[in-house]
Scaffold this motif. Structure first.
Motif, short mmCIF file in Angstrom:
data_model
loop_
_atom_site.label_atom_id
_atom_site.label_comp_id
_atom_site.label_asym_id
_atom_site.label_seq_id
_atom_site.Cartn_x
_atom_site.Cartn_y
_atom_site.Cartn_z
N THR A 228 0.82 -1.21 0.00
CA THR A 228 0.00 0.00 0.00
C THR A 228 0.85 1.25 0.00
O THR A 228 1.81 1.36 0.77
CB THR A 228 -0.92 0.03 1.24
OG1 THR A 228 -1.75 -1.14 1.24
CG2 THR A 228 -1.81 1.27 1.23
N GLN A 249 -7.61 5.73 -4.33
CA GLN A 249 -8.89 5.76 -3.63
C GLN A 249 -8.75 6.70 -2.43
O GLN A 249 -7.71 6.69 -1.75
CB GLN A 249 -9.31 4.35 -3.15
CG GLN A 249 -9.65 3.39 -4.28
CD GLN A 249 -8.42 2.82 -4.95
OE1 GLN A 249 -7.45 2.44 -4.29
NE2 GLN A 249 -8.45 2.74 -6.29
N ALA A 251 -9.21 7.84 1.22
CA ALA A 251 -9.39 7.19 2.52
C ALA A 251 -10.39 7.97 3.36
O ALA A 251 -10.48 9.20 3.28
CB ALA A 251 -8.06 7.12 3.26
N ALA A 287 -8.01 2.14 3.56
CA ALA A 287 -9.34 2.53 3.09
C ALA A 287 -10.06 3.39 4.11
O ALA A 287 -10.76 4.34 3.77
CB ALA A 287 -10.16 1.29 2.75
N SER A 288 -9.89 3.06 5.39
CA SER A 288 -10.55 3.82 6.45
C SER A 288 -9.66 3.86 7.67
O SER A 288 -8.85 2.95 7.91
CB SER A 288 -11.90 3.19 6.81
OG SER A 288 -11.73 1.88 7.31
#
Length: 325
Positions: A228, A249, A251, A287-288
């Motif tokens: 990542t 993407q 976050a 992602a989060s």
């Protein structure tokens, strides 16, 4: 590591570049001439960058202050530094050799783990660099390094910093945007800056290519691992990529506060630190992010994981060790 100076870099850099030497007040002492002054409060004043030199911890900050600790942040000693220019960032190739950068295009070098430093470069030697601040620095173990800063300033050394030369032509940055941070992630070297700028140099390449991003604000830092890539910056913005920055993407960070530091923790989780000291952790590849509970607020400009249980944080009020549990 990453400095809150980068939050103000555009305004400060412009002010620096427009301030004539003749405007210096009476009694002014050139910080490039005046050695850093010993201060018992140095560990409680502004710290912009932190790094590890083997088992030793080293931090840099205002007025040329460099601090080092041999007991994992329990106590700090002040290093010998030949100037009192504000320092912004630092890096170490091993337990002994390291470099620090700051205002006035300063590059400092140490061979004793940060206990003493000598000047390798400053803007007085180079009209193109002048008083532009250098904001970050990177070296590999073979002695090849890059120092980057305001207005697209980029310097290169291939001899452990004994000599430096401009290398702006190797960066896809035609508008001379501010360059805020540089970091090796996986097998590529990344630079991030203002107006959504992300540059990448792949293994074996000479040039940095620009990678399109869906954000036009300033990125302040970059971190990640072989899987990542994570870039982060103003207004709680963070983007992650699983293919080296070809696709991004956004976050979910849950904050609108500027993100000033990032790291990969021992358990593989990604960590972001906001300028207010909030710690945000991701266990899903970026992602989060969720806030870590029980973390007291406090200024944060730089952060360094010490182990799986502790984080060293530097900021406006100096240095502190923050438990992660």
């Amino acid at each position: 590591m990453f400095s809150v100076f980068r939050l103000l870099a555009p305004a400060l850099a412009v002010a620096l570049s427009m301030s004539p030497a003749s405007a210096a007040p009476a009694g002014f002492v050139d910080p490039l001439v005046l050695p850093a002054q010993p201060s018992p409060l140095a560990s409680r004043t502004l710290v912009n960058g932190v790094a590890a030199a083997g088992k030793r911890l080293v931090a840099v900050g205002q007025r040329g202050h460099v601090l080092y600790s041999d007991d994992q942040g329990g106590s700090w000693r002040q290093a010998s530094v030949p100037l009192s220019t504000d320092l912004v960032a630092l890096t170490f190739a091993d337990a002994h050799e390291g470099w620090a950068v700051g205002h006035d295009a300063v590059v400092l070098h140490t061979t004793d783990g940060g206990a003493s430093w000598r000047r390798q470069y400053d803007g007085r030697r180079d009209v193109l660099a002048g008083d532009k601040p250098l904001l970050d620095i990177w070296f590999d173990n073979a002695g090849h390094g890059l120092a980057i800063g305001a207005f697209g300033l980029a310097l290169r050394s291939d001899d452990r910093g004994r000599s430096w030369r401009h290398c702006e032509e190797l960066l896809d940055n035609p508008r001379a945007l501010h360059l805020n941070a540089i970091r090796m992630v996986g097998d590529a070297l990344y630079i991030v800056g203002e107006q959504g700028l992300v540059l990448r140099r792949t293994a074996g390449a000479e040039r940095f290519e620009a990678l399109p991003t869906p954000y036009q604000g300033s990125f302040l830092g970059v971190t990640g691992d072989a899987r990542t890539l994570l870039v982060y910056g103003l207004r709680g913005t963070a983007l992650h990529s699983e293919d080296g920055g070809r696709n991004w993407q956004r976050a979910n960070t849950g904050t609108q506060t500027g993100l000033t530091a990032g790291a990969v923790l021992a358990d593989g989780a990604l960590l972001l630190v906001s300028q207010s000291g909030q710690l945000l952790r991701s266990r899903d590849g970026g992602a989060s992010f969720a806030p870590m509970a029980g973390i007291p607020p406090g200024s944060a400009a730089a952060a360094l994981p010490l182990d799986s249980q502790r984080l060293l944080i530097g900021g406006a009020r100096g240095l502190r060790v923050q438990p992660l549990k």
